[in-house]
Scaffold this active site. Structure first.
Site, mmCIF file in Angstrom:
data_model
loop_
_atom_site.group_PDB
_atom_site.id
_atom_site.type_symbol
_atom_site.label_atom_id
_atom_site.label_comp_id
_atom_site.label_asym_id
_atom_site.label_seq_id
_atom_site.Cartn_x
_atom_site.Cartn_y
_atom_site.Cartn_z
ATOM 1 N N ASP A 84 0.845 -1.181 0.000
ATOM 2 C CA ASP A 84 0.000 0.000 0.000
ATOM 3 C C ASP A 84 0.890 1.244 0.000
ATOM 4 O OD1 ASP A 84 -2.353 1.634 0.421
ATOM 5 O OD2 ASP A 84 -1.774 1.752 2.528
ATOM 6 N N ASP A 86 -0.421 5.124 0.960
ATOM 7 C CA ASP A 86 -0.748 6.108 1.988
ATOM 8 C C ASP A 86 -0.864 5.482 3.376
ATOM 9 O OD1 ASP A 86 -1.013 8.562 0.431
ATOM 10 O OD2 ASP A 86 -2.686 7.538 -0.540
#
Length: 266
Positions: A84, A86
């Site tokens: 991922d 953020d």
């Protein structure tokens, strides 16, 4: 070989700093979390896992999201680590923190706003080392325009991250953007997803690792170094989901919450 992470390996101070969900979290079957201490966002994420995604459905049709992997004669396929962006590798906010200077800025095309981006401690080192050991993919639920600005800073020569995936590659369910590893075109035994949101792992809990969310307030965060140690051990295992199931027990946790929904009540 890296040692297995377990509670006894930490000092009292380190134990106090361990997140309820993160790389160093204990297996909940061995050491149940303090359910009453979960914040509402985490409660909501766990409710989603327990009630909205009981059945992941059939394997999606269509071309694989990743290019064909060349095994170069290896008997065991190189592990694919899907990361991922953020709150996992970086954090972006519309107003800079008073105490800390952002690493760089990005521009949001639609709103014309400026985003102030903070890079998680050790993120660049993590990517450099991980790229030597694994196939590294970044999969974000953010837009391509925003994500590419951040990734061009983290990997300017495009040598560390082999593939970038964005919101359009996610599966939308009940308003949430999920990341389906079955669409990668990789053996599930050699593939895992790292995300700070448990919701993202709903379709592949056996292949998921939840990292603690980083929002730039902690300059001494060491989560990515802990993650690197765990990934190195995982690489030595034949089956990624078997190893992660024994280490983190995410699916077992979800099954428990389905049987005992009162655990997530205030």
């Amino acid at each position: 070989m890296a040692a297995v992470v377990h509670p006894g390996a930490f000092t009292e101070r380190e134990l106090e700093r361990r997140p309820i969900m993160g790389v160093t979290m204990p297996n909940p079957e061995e050491e149940p979390p303090a359910w009453s201490e979960l914040d509402e966002s985490l409660r909501a994420a766990l409710r989603f896992l327990a009630y909205e995604c009981v059945d992941p459905g059939p394997v999606p049709e269509g071309p694989a999201l990743l290019p064909r992997q060349e095994c170069a004669g290896e008997s065991v396929q190189r592990m694919t680590v899907v990361l991922d962006l953020d709150e996992t590798l970086s954090h972006c906010r519309l107003e800079p923190l008073e105490k800390f200077k952002p690493d760089f800025c990005v521009q949001f095309e639609e709103s014309k706003a400026t985003g102030y981006v903070y890079v998680r401690p050790h993120a660049r080192l993590f990517l450099e080392v991980a790229a030597r050991l694994f196939e590294v993919v970044v999969f974000t639920a953010s837009s391509k325009g925003y994500a590419d600005q951040v990734l061009d800073q983290l990997d300017p020569e495009r040598k560390r991250i082999s593939t970038r995936l964005y919101r359009q590659h996610c599966v939308e369910r009940s308003g949430a953007f999920l990341k389906d590893l079955r669409r990668m075109g990789r053996q599930m035994d050699r593939c895992l997803l790292v995300d700070n949101s448990p919701v993202s792992l709903a379709l592949c809990p056996d292949n998921g690792v939840v990292v603690s969310s980083w929002t730039a307030e902690d300059p001494e965060d060491n989560e990515l170094m802990e993650l690197l140690l765990m990934l190195q051990q995982c690489e030595e295992e034949v089956s990624v989901p078997k190893f992660l199931g024994q280490r983190y027990g995410l699916r077992a946790m979800v099954d428990l919450l389905r049987r005992r929904p009162e655990l997530l009540e205030d």
